[in-house]
Write a protein that holds these residues in place. Structure first.
Motif: not given
Length: 156
Positions: A96-114
């Motif tokens: 349910d809570w996924t955090y991805l570091y990519e190209n110097g930025r953080w992305f949060l995956g939560y409830e099917g949205k990023i």
């Protein structure tokens, strides 16, 4: 959405996503805020992943503080080392809570949205934990995370 309550922190690499699991307090207020405040560089994210799975994520101002502010579970046990998965789509489906570091930025995956959370203007919704509030309920609050990672509630 999965039933998995664990949180996953990953880094996008040419060969796939390298990630670890955090077992407690993975919501944005605790984990996301710390990631975007204390783990802004590739070097810091690599050092974080080198710790392996964590009971709890903490922030540190220097690389020496990573081990004292995070609660790693590794202790030489290979089961807690960082893992790899191919593709962002698979990574964001891990929990349910996924955090991805990519190209110097953080992305949060939560409830099917990023969501891109590196921007200090990213706002969070903080509901009362005992019930889902209505917009007219005093339990509904909106907040902004400032540049230092502090949660600031917006005026009523």
């Amino acid at each position: 959405m999965t039933n998995d309550e664990n949180t996953y922190i990953g880094m996008s690499l040419p060969e796939g996503i390298r990630y670890i699991t955090v077992f407690e307090r993975g919501d944005f207020e605790n984990c996301g805020r710390i990631l975007r405040t204390f783990y802004r560089t590739e070097d810091r994210v690599r050092k974080l992943l080198a710790l392996g799975n964590l009971l709890h994520l903490g922030g540190g101002l220097s690389s020496n503080e990573n081990k004292t502010s995070c609660w790693p579970l590794n202790n030489g046990n290979p089961i807690h080392k960082a893992k790899e998965i191919s593709g962002k789509e698979k990574f964001f489906l891990l929990g349910d809570w996924t955090y991805l570091y990519e190209n110097g930025r953080w992305f949060l995956g939560y409830e099917g949205k990023i969501y891109e959370i590196s921007n200090p203007e990213f706002s969070v919704f903080v509901p009362d934990k005992d019930h889902t509030p209505s917009p007219l309920d005093k339990g509904l609050y909106f907040a902004v995370i400032d540049e230092t990672g502090k949660l600031e509630f917006t005026p009523e």
